[in-house]
Write an enzyme that holds these catalytic residues in place. Structure first.
Site, PDB file in Angstrom:
ATOM      1  N   LYS A 105      65.117  64.432 -26.646  1.00 26.34           N
ATOM      2  CA  LYS A 105      64.219  65.375 -25.979  1.00 26.34           C
ATOM      3  C   LYS A 105      64.854  66.770 -25.911  1.00 26.34           C
ATOM      4  CE  LYS A 105      62.032  61.735 -23.171  1.00 26.34           C
ATOM      5  NZ  LYS A 105      61.628  61.328 -21.804  1.00 26.34           N
ATOM      6  N   TYR A 151      51.846  60.692 -25.387  1.00 25.39           N
ATOM      7  CA  TYR A 151      51.917  60.284 -23.986  1.00 25.39           C
ATOM      8  C   TYR A 151      50.541  59.961 -23.397  1.00 25.39           C
ATOM      9  CZ  TYR A 151      56.918  61.400 -23.514  1.00 25.39           C
ATOM     10  OH  TYR A 151      58.286  61.396 -23.617  1.00 25.39           O
ATOM     11  N   ASN A 173      65.374  63.045 -19.103  1.00 26.27           N
ATOM     12  CA  ASN A 173      66.264  61.896 -19.316  1.00 26.27           C
ATOM     13  C   ASN A 173      66.716  61.722 -20.768  1.00 26.27           C
ATOM     14  OD1 ASN A 173      63.873  61.018 -20.345  1.00 26.27           O
ATOM     15  ND2 ASN A 173      63.479  59.487 -18.759  1.00 26.27           N
ATOM     16  N   HIS A 210      63.677  59.371 -25.710  1.00 22.60           N
ATOM     17  CA  HIS A 210      62.508  58.487 -25.676  1.00 22.60           C
ATOM     18  C   HIS A 210      62.751  57.346 -26.654  1.00 22.60           C
ATOM     19  CE1 HIS A 210      58.399  56.985 -25.985  1.00 22.60           C
ATOM     20  NE2 HIS A 210      58.633  56.925 -27.286  1.00 22.60           N
ATOM     21  N   GLU A 218      53.382  55.487 -32.418  1.00 21.24           N
ATOM     22  CA  GLU A 218      54.199  56.698 -32.244  1.00 21.24           C
ATOM     23  C   GLU A 218      54.809  57.166 -33.570  1.00 21.24           C
ATOM     24  OE1 GLU A 218      56.951  55.601 -29.166  1.00 21.24           O
ATOM     25  OE2 GLU A 218      55.377  55.421 -27.649  1.00 21.24           O
TER      26      GLU A 218
HETATM   27  P1  DAT Z   1      60.328  55.743 -20.478  1.00 25.75           P
HETATM   28  O1  DAT Z   1      60.630  57.079 -21.128  1.00 25.75           O
HETATM   29  O2  DAT Z   1      61.557  55.145 -19.870  1.00 25.75           O
HETATM   30  O3  DAT Z   1      59.577  54.809 -21.398  1.00 25.75           O
HETATM   31  P2  DAT Z   1      57.773  56.198 -19.134  1.00 25.75           P
HETATM   32  O4  DAT Z   1      57.124  55.879 -20.435  1.00 25.75           O
HETATM   33  O5  DAT Z   1      57.331  55.436 -17.940  1.00 25.75           O
HETATM   34  O6  DAT Z   1      59.374  56.053 -19.230  1.00 25.75           O
HETATM   35  O7  DAT Z   1      57.570  57.745 -18.794  1.00 25.75           O
HETATM   36  C1  DAT Z   1      57.655  58.733 -19.802  1.00 25.75           C
HETATM   37  C2  DAT Z   1      58.513  59.870 -19.297  1.00 25.75           C
HETATM   38  O8  DAT Z   1      57.878  60.511 -18.188  1.00 25.75           O
HETATM   39  C3  DAT Z   1      59.872  59.442 -18.772  1.00 25.75           C
HETATM   40  O9  DAT Z   1      60.841  59.351 -19.800  1.00 25.75           O
HETATM   41  C4  DAT Z   1      60.198  60.524 -17.788  1.00 25.75           C
HETATM   42  C5  DAT Z   1      58.838  60.888 -17.213  1.00 25.75           C
HETATM   43  N1  DAT Z   1      58.575  60.128 -15.976  1.00 25.75           N
HETATM   44  C6  DAT Z   1      58.181  58.825 -15.880  1.00 25.75           C
HETATM   45  N2  DAT Z   1      57.992  58.449 -14.616  1.00 25.75           N
HETATM   46  C7  DAT Z   1      58.270  59.556 -13.864  1.00 25.75           C
HETATM   47  C8  DAT Z   1      58.249  59.833 -12.468  1.00 25.75           C
HETATM   48  N3  DAT Z   1      57.893  58.919 -11.570  1.00 25.75           N
HETATM   49  N4  DAT Z   1      58.620  61.082 -12.065  1.00 25.75           N
HETATM   50  C9  DAT Z   1      58.979  62.026 -12.946  1.00 25.75           C
HETATM   51  N5  DAT Z   1      58.989  61.844 -14.286  1.00 25.75           N
HETATM   52  C10 DAT Z   1      58.655  60.625 -14.742  1.00 25.75           C
HETATM   53 MG    MG Z   2      57.684  55.051 -22.232  1.00 29.08          MG
END
Ligand code: DAT
Ligand code: MG
Length: 140
Positions: free
Chosen positions: A13, A53, A120, A123, A134
């Site tokens: 990212k 997303y 974080n 991805h 994707e």
């Molecule tokens: P991951 O990237 O671990 O698959 P995800 O698909 O649930 O997580 O969410 C996509 C991204 O969105 C994630 O990398 C960081 C952000 N995100 C997810 N949940 C969040 C939250 N509760 N608060 C802030 N950012 C969040």
């Molecule tokens: Mg995810």
């Protein structure tokens, strides 16, 4: 019969690229034994990010997430290896970097910055269906 290993999409990212962690992240993937089949650097369009997303549309972090992901270059990787989807998610660690286990990419290098979205670093696709969908977005 040829063996076709599983494939996944990984993104470094914008925070990972900006913090010069691309090499470290790819090194960890390679040392684990996964193959980098393809890679590219690009600034994703809003359209790509909305498709990528789509499951998160309407959530409180959706707009901050799209803004963050479009804020600079991203490195997209196509990885191959048996159980690479699960394996990379394990290398990446938990979504919330504050509690991601030490030893994982997020646990070792990411933290909370008080923004509306968790920055974080990486991805990784979460299922074979997501990976297929994707990869078509990022490696069309
Ligand atoms: P991951 O990237 O671990 O698959 P995800 O698909 O649930 O997580 O969410 C996509 C991204 O969105 C994630 O990398 C960081 C952000 N995100 C997810 N949940 C969040 C939250 N509760 N608060 C802030 N950012 C969040
Ligand atoms: Mg995810």
């Amino acid at each position: 019969m040829t063996h076709h290993p599983e494939e996944t999409l990984v993104l470094v990212k914008p925070d990972g690229v900006e913090r010069r962690l691309t090499g470290e992240i790819i090194a960890r993937i390679e040392r684990k034994g996964y193959e980098v089949v393809d890679l590219k650097m690009l600034v994703p369009t809003r359209e790509m990010l909305a498709a990528h997303y789509e499951e998160h549309e309407g959530k409180p972090f959706y707009e901050p997430l799209l803004e963050f992901m479009g804020s600079g270059p991203v490195v997209a990787l196509r990885l191959a290896g048996d159980r690479v989807i699960e394996g990379f998610r394990s290398l990446a660690g938990a979504t919330d970097p504050t509690v991601a286990a030490p030893g994982t990419i997020r646990g070792d290098y990411a933290r909370d910055w008080g923004a509306g979205v968790q920055k974080n670093l990486v991805h990784g696709s979460d299922s074979t269906l997501s990976a297929e969908r994707e990869l078509a977005i990022w490696f069309a």
